[in-house]
Motif scaffolding. Structure first.
Motif, PDB file in Angstrom:
ATOM      1  N   THR A   1       0.936  -1.295   0.129  1.00 21.25           N
ATOM      2  CA  THR A   1       0.091   0.080   0.152  1.00 21.25           C
ATOM      3  C   THR A   1       0.825   1.209  -0.075  1.00 21.25           C
ATOM      4  OG1 THR A   1      -1.510  -1.151   1.313  1.00 21.25           O
ATOM      5  CG2 THR A   1      -1.923   1.149   1.280  1.00 21.25           C
TER       6      THR A   1
ATOM      7  N   GLN B   1       2.131   1.992  -3.416  1.00 24.56           N
ATOM      8  CA  GLN B   1       1.300   2.586  -4.137  1.00 24.56           C
ATOM      9  C   GLN B   1       0.808   3.931  -4.089  1.00 24.56           C
ATOM     10  OE1 GLN B   1      -1.906  -0.329  -3.490  1.00 24.56           O
ATOM     11  NE2 GLN B   1      -1.754  -1.450  -5.448  1.00 24.56           N
ATOM     12  N   LEU B   2       1.016   4.250  -2.627  1.00 28.90           N
ATOM     13  CA  LEU B   2       0.632   5.451  -2.291  1.00 28.90           C
ATOM     14  C   LEU B   2       1.605   6.540  -2.691  1.00 28.90           C
ATOM     15  CD1 LEU B   2      -1.409   4.926   1.109  1.00 28.90           C
ATOM     16  CD2 LEU B   2      -2.333   5.469  -1.012  1.00 28.90           C
TER      17      LEU B   2
ATOM     18  N   LEU C   1       1.664   7.027  -6.626  1.00 29.92           N
ATOM     19  CA  LEU C   1       0.662   7.959  -6.887  1.00 29.92           C
ATOM     20  C   LEU C   1       0.831   9.595  -6.590  1.00 29.92           C
ATOM     21  CD1 LEU C   1      -2.575   5.895  -6.085  1.00 29.92           C
ATOM     22  CD2 LEU C   1      -2.021   6.895  -8.197  1.00 29.92           C
TER      23      LEU C   1
ATOM     24  N   ARG D   1       3.105  11.368  -8.995  1.00 33.18           N
ATOM     25  CA  ARG D   1       2.080  11.874  -9.970  1.00 33.18           C
ATOM     26  C   ARG D   1       1.311  13.006  -9.626  1.00 33.18           C
ATOM     27  NH1 ARG D   1      -0.488   6.365 -12.506  1.00 33.18           N
ATOM     28  NH2 ARG D   1       0.612   5.249 -10.788  1.00 33.18           N
ATOM     29  N   LEU D   2       0.869  13.024  -8.353  1.00 31.41           N
ATOM     30  CA  LEU D   2       0.043  14.125  -7.889  1.00 31.41           C
ATOM     31  C   LEU D   2       0.977  15.446  -7.662  1.00 31.41           C
ATOM     32  CD1 LEU D   2      -2.654  15.071  -6.711  1.00 31.41           C
ATOM     33  CD2 LEU D   2      -2.203  14.216  -4.559  1.00 31.41           C
TER      34      LEU D   2
ATOM     35  N   THR E   1       1.327  16.897 -10.791  1.00 29.25           N
ATOM     36  CA  THR E   1       0.234  17.619 -11.372  1.00 29.25           C
ATOM     37  C   THR E   1       0.014  19.064 -10.586  1.00 29.25           C
ATOM     38  OG1 THR E   1      -0.903  15.576 -11.499  1.00 29.25           O
ATOM     39  CG2 THR E   1      -2.304  17.537 -11.370  1.00 29.25           C
TER      40      THR E   1
ATOM     41  N   LEU F   1      -0.097  22.724 -12.179  1.00 36.56           N
ATOM     42  CA  LEU F   1      -1.100  23.663 -11.869  1.00 36.56           C
ATOM     43  C   LEU F   1      -0.684  25.093 -11.542  1.00 36.56           C
ATOM     44  CD1 LEU F   1      -3.911  21.261 -10.016  1.00 36.56           C
ATOM     45  CD2 LEU F   1      -4.262  22.647 -11.857  1.00 36.56           C
TER      46      LEU F   1
ATOM     47  N   PHE G   1       0.462  26.615 -14.604  1.00 36.87           N
ATOM     48  CA  PHE G   1      -0.737  27.182 -15.463  1.00 36.87           C
ATOM     49  C   PHE G   1      -1.316  28.448 -14.614  1.00 36.87           C
ATOM     50  CE2 PHE G   1      -0.485  23.367 -17.853  1.00 36.87           C
ATOM     51  CZ  PHE G   1      -0.600  23.910 -19.043  1.00 36.87           C
TER      52      PHE G   1
ATOM     53  N   TYR H   1      -0.670   9.665   3.711  1.00 34.48           N
ATOM     54  CA  TYR H   1      -1.545   8.807   4.402  1.00 34.48           C
ATOM     55  C   TYR H   1      -0.941   7.739   5.340  1.00 34.48           C
ATOM     56  CZ  TYR H   1      -5.268  10.161   1.193  1.00 34.48           C
ATOM     57  OH  TYR H   1      -6.254  10.564   0.199  1.00 34.48           O
TER      58      TYR H   1
ATOM     59  N   GLU I   1      -7.062   5.780 -11.409  1.00 35.03           N
ATOM     60  CA  GLU I   1      -5.700   5.718 -12.227  1.00 35.03           C
ATOM     61  C   GLU I   1      -5.665   5.809 -13.400  1.00 35.03           C
ATOM     62  OE1 GLU I   1      -2.303   3.284 -10.752  1.00 35.03           O
ATOM     63  OE2 GLU I   1      -3.376   3.022  -8.772  1.00 35.03           O
TER      64      GLU I   1
ATOM     65  N   VAL J   1      -2.511  19.436 -23.462  1.00 37.37           N
ATOM     66  CA  VAL J   1      -1.842  19.666 -22.062  1.00 37.37           C
ATOM     67  C   VAL J   1      -2.434  21.255 -21.688  1.00 37.37           C
ATOM     68  CG1 VAL J   1       0.292  19.960 -20.914  1.00 37.37           C
ATOM     69  CG2 VAL J   1      -0.163  18.187 -22.576  1.00 37.37           C
ATOM     70  N   LYS J   2      -3.174  21.263 -20.812  1.00 35.81           N
ATOM     71  CA  LYS J   2      -3.802  22.523 -20.474  1.00 35.81           C
ATOM     72  C   LYS J   2      -3.984  22.452 -19.044  1.00 35.81           C
ATOM     73  CE  LYS J   2      -6.332  24.190 -24.344  1.00 35.81           C
ATOM     74  NZ  LYS J   2      -7.663  24.555 -24.956  1.00 35.81           N
ATOM     75  N   ALA J   3      -4.536  23.628 -18.379  1.00 36.44           N
ATOM     76  CA  ALA J   3      -4.766  23.638 -16.889  1.00 36.44           C
ATOM     77  C   ALA J   3      -5.666  22.761 -16.581  1.00 36.44           C
ATOM     78  CB  ALA J   3      -5.146  25.034 -16.376  1.00 36.44           C
TER      79      ALA J   3
ATOM     80  N   PHE K   1      -4.761  19.374 -15.987  1.00 34.52           N
ATOM     81  CA  PHE K   1      -4.187  19.157 -14.539  1.00 34.52           C
ATOM     82  C   PHE K   1      -5.122  19.230 -13.553  1.00 34.52           C
ATOM     83  CE2 PHE K   1      -0.634  20.302 -17.313  1.00 34.52           C
ATOM     84  CZ  PHE K   1       0.145  19.223 -16.943  1.00 34.52           C
ATOM     85  N   GLU K   2      -6.067  19.887 -13.576  1.00 35.60           N
ATOM     86  CA  GLU K   2      -7.152  20.091 -12.689  1.00 35.60           C
ATOM     87  C   GLU K   2      -7.883  18.616 -12.604  1.00 35.60           C
ATOM     88  OE1 GLU K   2      -9.326  23.441 -13.991  1.00 35.60           O
ATOM     89  OE2 GLU K   2      -7.885  24.880 -12.982  1.00 35.60           O
TER      90      GLU K   2
ATOM     91  N   SER L   1      -6.688  15.926 -13.555  1.00 42.63           N
ATOM     92  CA  SER L   1      -5.704  14.748 -13.196  1.00 42.63           C
ATOM     93  C   SER L   1      -5.672  14.872 -11.478  1.00 42.63           C
ATOM     94  CB  SER L   1      -4.301  15.306 -13.553  1.00 42.63           C
ATOM     95  OG  SER L   1      -4.542  14.966 -15.029  1.00 42.63           O
ATOM     96  N   LYS L   2      -5.748  15.815 -10.935  1.00 42.29           N
ATOM     97  CA  LYS L   2      -5.421  16.098  -9.682  1.00 42.29           C
ATOM     98  C   LYS L   2      -6.906  15.213  -8.807  1.00 42.29           C
ATOM     99  CE  LYS L   2      -5.120  19.269  -5.687  1.00 42.29           C
ATOM    100  NZ  LYS L   2      -5.153  20.620  -5.228  1.00 42.29           N
TER     101      LYS L   2
ATOM    102  N   LEU M   1      -6.229  11.596  -9.415  1.00 36.93           N
ATOM    103  CA  LEU M   1      -5.311  11.050  -8.408  1.00 36.93           C
ATOM    104  C   LEU M   1      -5.657  11.138  -7.011  1.00 36.93           C
ATOM    105  CD1 LEU M   1      -2.305  12.663 -10.367  1.00 36.93           C
ATOM    106  CD2 LEU M   1      -2.594  10.159 -10.258  1.00 36.93           C
ATOM    107  N   GLN M   2      -6.253  11.944  -6.635  1.00 40.71           N
ATOM    108  CA  GLN M   2      -6.545  12.054  -5.140  1.00 40.71           C
ATOM    109  C   GLN M   2      -7.789  10.891  -4.925  1.00 40.71           C
ATOM    110  OE1 GLN M   2      -8.174  16.139  -5.137  1.00 40.71           O
ATOM    111  NE2 GLN M   2      -6.408  16.691  -3.665  1.00 40.71           N
TER     112      GLN M   2
ATOM    113  N   ALA N   1      -7.951   8.030  -6.671  1.00 39.30           N
ATOM    114  CA  ALA N   1      -6.980   6.827  -6.763  1.00 39.30           C
ATOM    115  C   ALA N   1      -6.246   6.547  -5.444  1.00 39.30           C
ATOM    116  CB  ALA N   1      -6.047   6.939  -7.879  1.00 39.30           C
ATOM    117  N   ARG N   2      -5.917   7.676  -4.915  1.00 41.97           N
ATOM    118  CA  ARG N   2      -5.239   7.388  -3.483  1.00 41.97           C
ATOM    119  C   ARG N   2      -5.876   7.069  -2.478  1.00 41.97           C
ATOM    120  NH1 ARG N   2      -0.469  10.500  -1.940  1.00 41.97           N
ATOM    121  NH2 ARG N   2      -1.980  12.175  -0.736  1.00 41.97           N
ATOM    122  N   GLN N   3      -7.051   7.832  -2.539  1.00 45.04           N
ATOM    123  CA  GLN N   3      -7.936   7.343  -1.292  1.00 45.04           C
ATOM    124  C   GLN N   3      -8.356   5.765  -1.463  1.00 45.04           C
ATOM    125  OE1 GLN N   3     -11.628   9.563  -0.530  1.00 45.04           O
ATOM    126  NE2 GLN N   3     -12.544   7.619   0.042  1.00 45.04           N
TER     127      GLN N   3
ATOM    128  N   ARG O   1      -6.900   3.331  -3.008  1.00 42.07           N
ATOM    129  CA  ARG O   1      -5.790   2.672  -2.788  1.00 42.07           C
ATOM    130  C   ARG O   1      -5.388   2.437  -1.406  1.00 42.07           C
ATOM    131  NH1 ARG O   1      -5.396  -0.696  -6.850  1.00 42.07           N
ATOM    132  NH2 ARG O   1      -4.879   0.180  -8.852  1.00 42.07           N
TER     133      ARG O   1
END
Lengths: 485, 479
Positions: A174, A177-178, A181, A184-185, A188, A192, A195, A207, B138, B150-152, B155-156, B158-159, B162-163, B165-167, B169
């Motif tokens: 776990t 995996q976390l 990720l 990647r976050l 991101t 952000l 931009f 976590y 994911e 690829v624009k803002a 990523f918004e 994607s965020k 990913l959040q 996916a993380r929760q 997982r």
């Protein structure tokens, strides 16, 4: 039509295997349907419902009977999805297969074979630090132990060890995996911020507490990879260097991180370069050089560009040209880095004094179609090249063109180029003006003093024109003998 | 030889399939090897080599045989693996979907993936399948990155992906960890029961305890784990919470339906231990099958049920239970002796002493561990006492005491106490007294016994019930 799309995804060999498999399916109509669709896929022609129905059921299609076709298609899709899922799993390695084998042997209570297979699977999972598989194998052992042994002190102690081991592996899996990720976050988050400059980018939480993974190279490595995004300068370099130290251990168990070494080296080099520690940056680039030259890959284009820039600052102009030659095909017209590559190589020619070659390289007739940055940069380089060639009139014309465009298009970008434009214009006036040598020298000195602070605060990407200007002011040029173009 | 062991496990249909595959195999020797081994499994290595290679065996050439054997092993294993893969993927829709979606992504079937993703997410959400949800988010991230500009906005989104996916997982990991924790608790409870050492507690949770409140599944799993190790009211509270959450949990994890019966059973037993026999009886109603559906698997819990029926003096129901049990109870069952003892109590309370003795006589006493041995002797003594066969009663008590002296165990004081009480009763029985004396003696012995039994862990309620019942209505004094 989903069936059509799925069949189109299959390779001929897979289609043959699937057709064979359908032969044992009790619903023979599926074989026919698959064969018809395969033909259509070969013809690259989406089948018409009516014709497909007619061919399959040998009766004319009516909307009322459509459900029959839909039903067969749904069944075929189910079989196709299962078949494709099997293909995918077959490509995912032997550990899953060994677990299947263990299940088969346990169901048959072939315990000798089961024990041997388990040992083999465990060795392999441990070797690859595959926490998920190790955890499942331990849990499987626990279940089998319950089945095979009576509950007594020994068997319970053994069960306890197995479960504790499985819990550890579960946490490691776990955690991995976390943390993966989280990288990647983090990526991101910084995008952000790129931009939306007011975006409060921050390192995401983990976590699970990192103390749980003390001594695990992989988890530390993943943590560092995320941290890196939010650091700069020395801190970033330190983090990257630590992750490089862990790299070989990590890559041996997770080959997907193989490429991270080069990315880290590239980022270290970039960081040094940002701090204008060109030599230190070059050390990292030299480590990467064999890779860049061997694998002329589009993915390297940004790093190679940075490498070229750093090499320019170090005055190794021939090396710059060599890199450009190596990547000129990879980063061809149409690529977003195309012009930047040209301009970088052009700087090498400028500093080498090979003005004609420089001009040849960047002289294109599509100047208006380029982005503002690329347009200004090209004109600036034209002006410099013409200046070096002694064609001051042309030089002035390019500067005027630039000024006109800037007046027409008000934007943030202009500020940077306006300063450079001003510097170059003043240089031109000094050199062109009817002043005595001592007066010119004084004017040069004054301009140089004004320029110095601008150079020091200038962004990395725009520093080269200042370098050039400084050089011109320090080593005065003779008046041109011919200013006609 | 591993190959022979593998071949021995092949089922007829598999043999047929393997035969066909080997026939079509480009390596012809494999089929020959298979035929040799399946038709003449007793061939020596040398003979096998000669049959296969048509040349004399030499140890230096052994590698050739080893190679063929290894390849044949691989073929057999591959046959099983593919069968099992198909079965498991067919029976697990989510797993099949994950593999299928991965292939679609690898083969760049982005449109199809985009069309199917939303429905897949809905299914996974309905099932609260954390692994699937983590995977799908994911996948969403990967899909967006490969298909969008690829624009803002990319990523918004994607965020968010990913959040999510993380929760999920994280939750997947927590669920796995808590299931394992439940098993650990089960093992610890059993270790405690077997070794009688102090009960160990579970390790601290590696995550914030508040997380258990984030999903009812986590609370449920933690309650299951804790219920193994807790005692008394605390245990009952955990079990009650588990059972309150059971239907919600079953809706998303049908495999946990199997937890309900053990939870009701534990609750029934714990209520019984807490001497809340009526509540225990109610809980048992959820667990005990109709007698016609009784199987050996039910015997442990039925044993506890029978004990509780005896406590409640539900003699008729106990009789029905005993009869149903004796229909299926094999004499070599580990609970056979215990069932005999309970049936014996029933006989005692119903004054069917001969029947009780018959049950005990068939039981091979010496084979039993100490507790069962003492218990049987105690029952013998009680039965003889009731039958006024004091000589036999005394013999059983003496035997018991001798063994107690010889084997020092934790349980000794308890049985000493029983033996003492029985002797006292007998003494009183053979020495006539006035009614007043008898009442005073009755009060004293009652008090002494109550104190003595209260001090002893695991004091048998049935014995106490019998002895107090006797004190209420002593049998006629021996003449």
């Amino acid at each position: 039509m989903k069936s059509y799309e799925l069949i189109a995804l299959m390779q001929p060999k897979e289609r043959r295997r699937f057709a064979q498999r359908l032969q044992t399916h009790r619903r023979t109509v599926l074989q026919q349907l698959f064969a018809i669709l395969c033909k259509q896929v070969k013809r690259e022609q989406l089948p018409e419902k009516e014709r497909l129905y007619q061919e399959l059921f040998s009766e004319p299609y009516t909307p009322e009977l459509d459900y029959k076709l839909r039903h067969e298609l749904r069944l075929l899709n189910q079989e196709l999805s299962l078949f494709l899922a099997e293909i995918q799993e077959q490509s995912e390695g032997t550990l899953t297969e060994q677990r299947y084998l263990l299940d088969v042997l346990a169901a048959r209570q072939a315990w000798d074979l089961w024990d041997k297979t388990l040992n083999r699977a465990q060795r392999q999972a441990e070797k690859q630090s595959d926490y998920g598989h190790t955890c499942r194998l331990l849990a499987e052992q626990f279940k089998v132990l319950q089945q095979r042994r009576e509950l007594n002190e020994d068997s319970l102690a053994e069960m306890r060890d197995l479960l504790q081991g499985a819990a550890q592996e579960q946490l490691k899996q776990t955690g991995e995996q976390l943390l993966d990720l989280r990288i990647r976050l983090s990526h991101t988050e910084v995008n952000l911020r790129y931009f939306r400059p007011d975006y409060p980018a921050q390192l995401p939480e983990t976590y699970l507490p990192l103390e749980l993974f003390e001594g695990e190279a992989l988890h530390r490595f993943l943590d560092l990879q995320a941290q890196m995004y939010f650091l700069s300068g020395k801190d970033k370099i330190a983090v990257l260097q630590e992750s490089l130290e862990l790299h070989s251990e990590v890559a041996s168990i997770r080959p997907r991180y193989e490429k991270t070494r080069n990315l880290s080296l590239g980022t270290i080099a970039m960081e040094y370069s940002m701090q204008r520690q060109w030599e230190a940056a070059d050390e990292a680039y030299q480590e990467l050089r064999p890779f860049f030259m061997e694998q002329k890959d589009l993915n390297n284009s940004m790093q190679v560009y940075n490498y070229m820039m750093n090499t320019l600052y170090l005055g190794k102009y021939h090396e710059v040209l060599e890199l450009h030659a190596a990547y000129s095909e990879v980063v061809g017209p149409g690529h977003k880095m195309y012009y930047r590559y040209l301009y970088t190589a052009c700087w090498a020619y400028i500093f080498l004094g090979e003005n004609e070659k420089g001009l040849q390289l960047i002289l294109h007739d599509n100047l208006q179609q380029r982005s503002d940055f690329d347009n200004y940069y090209a004109r600036l380089q034209y002006a410099i090249l013409y200046y070096q060639m002694g064609n001051w009139e042309q030089c002035e014309r390019e500067l005027l063109n630039m000024q006109q465009r800037m007046r027409y298009k008000k934007q943030e970008l202009n500020k940077i180029f306006e300063l450079q434009l001003e510097g170059l214009s003043r240089l031109l006036k000094i050199e062109w003006g009817a002043h005595s040598a001592s007066e010119k020298q004084a004017q040069r000195q004054a301009l140089l003093q004004e320029m110095e602070p601008k150079i020091s605060i200038s962004q990395q990407a725009y520093i080269l024109p200042w370098y050039w200007l400084k050089k011109q002011l320090e080593t005065p040029k003779k008046s041109p003998t011919s200013s006609q173009s | 030889m591993k190959t022979l062991a593998l071949l021995a496990q092949l089922q007829p249909a598999e043999e047929e399939l393997l035969r066909a595959q080997l026939k079509a195999h480009k390596r012809k020797k494999l089929y020959r090897l298979y035929i040799c081994l399946s038709e003449e499994p007793d061939l020596t290595r040398e003979e096998l080599f000669e049959r296969l290679f048509e040349t004399a065996y030499h140890c230096k050439k052994d590698y050739k045989l080893r190679n063929e054997l290894r390849l044949l092993n691989q073929e057999i294993e591959a046959l099983w693996i593919e069968e099992e893969r198909q079965n498991q993927l067919r029976s697990d829709d989510f797993r099949q979907q994950r593999a299928y979606f991965k292939l679609l992504l690898d083969r760049e079937a982005f449109d199809l993936l985009n069309r199917e993703w939303k429905r897949a997410l809905q299914q996974a959400q309905e099932a609260q399948h954390f692994e699937q949800l983590g995977f799908l988010w994911e996948l969403r991230f990967g899909l967006d990155f490969r298909t969008r500009e690829v624009k803002a906005a990319l990523f918004e989104d994607s965020k968010q992906s990913l959040q999510q996916a993380r929760q999920y997982r994280y939750w997947q990991g927590v669920e796995g960890y808590l299931i394992n924790r439940g098993r650990q608790a089960y093992v610890l409870a059993n270790q405690h029961a077997i070794t009688h050492q102090s009960k160990e507690q579970l390790p601290e949770l590696p995550f914030e305890e508040e997380l258990l409140e984030q999903h009812f599944l986590f609370e449920y799993l933690e309650c299951i784990a804790q219920s193994y190790l807790a005692e008394g009211k605390e245990k009952l509270a955990y079990l009650e919470r588990c059972l309150a959450l059971q239907s919600d949990v079953e809706a998303i994890r049908p495999r946990f339906a199997a937890n309900a019966l053990p939870a009701w059973a534990s609750m029934a037993v714990e209520y019984s231990v807490q001497r809340q026999f009526e509540k225990s009886h109610q809980a048992f109603q959820k667990v005990i099958p109709p007698w016609e559906a009784l199987t050996a698997r039910h015997l442990p819990i039925v044993y506890n049920y029978l004990v509780n029926l005896l406590y409640l003096e539900k003699w008729q129901e106990a009789q029905a239970c005993v009869e149903a049990v004796w229909e299926i109870l094999p004499p070599d069952h580990r609970l056979y002796a215990r069932f005999c003892y309970m049936r014996c109590w029933l006989c005692l309370f119903q004054e069917e002493h001969e029947a009780g003795l018959d049950l005990l006589i068939t039981d091979a006493l010496q084979r039993h561990a100490d507790f069962d041995n003492y218990y049987a002797r105690l029952l013998f003594a009680l039965l003889y006492f009731q039958m006024d066969d004091w000589e036999s009663c005394e013999r059983e008590l003496t035997n018991m005491r001798q063994r107690l002296r010889y084997k020092k165990k934790e349980i000794n004081p308890l049985f000493e106490c029983y033996a003492q009480a029985l002797s006292e009763l007998h003494k009183r029985h053979i020495k006539p007294q006035t009614a007043q004396e008898s009442a005073a003696w009755g009060r004293r012995i009652r008090k002494d016994l109550q104190e003595a039994l209260a001090q002893e862990q695991g004091a048998d309620l049935l014995f106490r019930k019998w002895i107090f019942q006797y004190l209420e209505q002593p049998k006629a004094q021996a003449s």
